[in-house]
Design an enzyme around this catalytic site. Structure first.
Site, PDB file in Angstrom:
ATOM      1  CB  ILE A   1     -11.025  -7.886  31.022  1.00  0.00           C
ATOM      2  CG1 ILE A   1     -11.882  -7.473  29.819  1.00  0.00           C
ATOM      3  CG2 ILE A   1     -11.903  -8.528  32.087  1.00  0.00           C
ATOM      4  CD1 ILE A   1     -12.540  -8.627  29.100  1.00  0.00           C
TER       5      ILE A   1
ATOM      6  CE1 TYR B   1      -9.588 -16.024  22.893  1.00  0.00           C
ATOM      7  CE2 TYR B   1     -11.549 -15.776  21.518  1.00  0.00           C
ATOM      8  CZ  TYR B   1     -10.825 -15.447  22.654  1.00  0.00           C
ATOM      9  OH  TYR B   1     -11.342 -14.547  23.552  1.00  0.00           O
TER      10      TYR B   1
ATOM     11  CE  LYS C   1     -10.719 -17.158  26.056  1.00  0.00           C
ATOM     12  NZ  LYS C   1     -10.277 -16.907  27.445  1.00  0.00           N
TER      13      LYS C   1
END
Length: 261
Positions: free
Chosen positions: A18, A156, A160
């Site tokens: 990305i 994780y 986030k």
């Protein structure tokens, strides 16, 4: 709208996925770039390619952002090049996968340092630049993992969720100060992410291309949105926790992400 021409964007994790797609898209919009990652060979090649193709300035900074003091080192390097940041894209991050106690504690600490601490520190370091002309932009890359706890990816998912909450708070603080803030929440994306995770079980649903994710992100930034879930299927999956109990949702997620071995 957001005017990219002749502005400077700093992209972390710019050497692939990305981050690399952001670099290509912004260079095509005549935005100068500061490319940050650990892989000097890839960064140099990307900078040379984009500079030649779009006649923009691409500055390379090689840095491990998970280390203590990285944000100040990054700020120092940017100032050394006499640059000001108009658009900050906090893209660097990684995931671990498996039973919590079986994943290296050191690796999970690095995960928190990069996904959370570095993102906050870098945002703080460059906030004066972003607010300078009342036309700055900030994109923090979160994930659809932010919308519910994620068994076997506990650190994780939590990291986030932090990024999403932090970014939306900054959006509310700064929406009348000329700074656009966006939390980008992609789902499974066709990058090296799952190679680093080490398991395809962590991939849910069909994968988007990085280019599609970036297109959606920049459109959402221009519209002044606080967050964007990239992809219709990902949007629908992220709504599950709104309509079912947390206990029921956790059961679905646990069965989906459960290690096959």
């Amino acid at each position: 709208m957001f005017n990219y021409s002749n502005k400077t964007a700093l992209i972390t994790g710019a050497s692939s996925g990305i981050g690399e797609a952001f670099a290509h898209s912004l260079a095509a919009k005549k935005c100068n770039l500061i490319l940050v990652a650990r892989n000097q060979v890839k960064l140099n090649a990307l900078a040379a390619e984009l500079s030649a193709a779009y006649k923009i300035k691409a500055t390379v900074i090689v840095l491990d952002l998970s280390t203590s003091g990285a944000s100040q080192a990054l700020l120092h390097e940017v100032q050394k090049h006499h640059l000001k940041v108009d658009l900050l894209i906090n893209n660097a991050g990684f995931a671990t996968y498996g039973y919590f106690e079986q994943v290296s504690a050191e690796r999970q600490h690095e995960e928190v340092m990069l996904n959370v601490a570095a993102l906050v520190d870098i945002t703080h370091a460059f906030m004066p630049d972003l607010l300078r002309n009342r036309d700055g932009g900030l994109i923090n890359v979160s994930s659809t993992a932010a919308f519910q706890p994620d068994p076997y990816m506990a650190v994780y998912g939590a990291s986030k969720a932090f990024v999403l909450s932090f970014s939306e708070a900054l959006w509310a603080e700064n929406r009348k100060r000329g700074l656009k803030v966006l939390a980008l929440c992609p789902g499974a994306t066709d990058t090296s992410f799952f190679d680093i995770v080490g398991s395809n079980e962590a991939s849910v649903g069909s994968r988007q291309t990085p280019e599609a994710v970036v297109t959606n992100a920049l459109r959402a930034l221009e519209q002044g949105r606080s967050h964007i879930i990239s992809g219709r299927q990902n949007y629908l999956v992220a709504q599950v926790s709104r309509f079912f109990s947390r206990h029921f949702t956790l059961g679905i997620v646990e069965r989906t992400l459960r290690p096959r071995n």
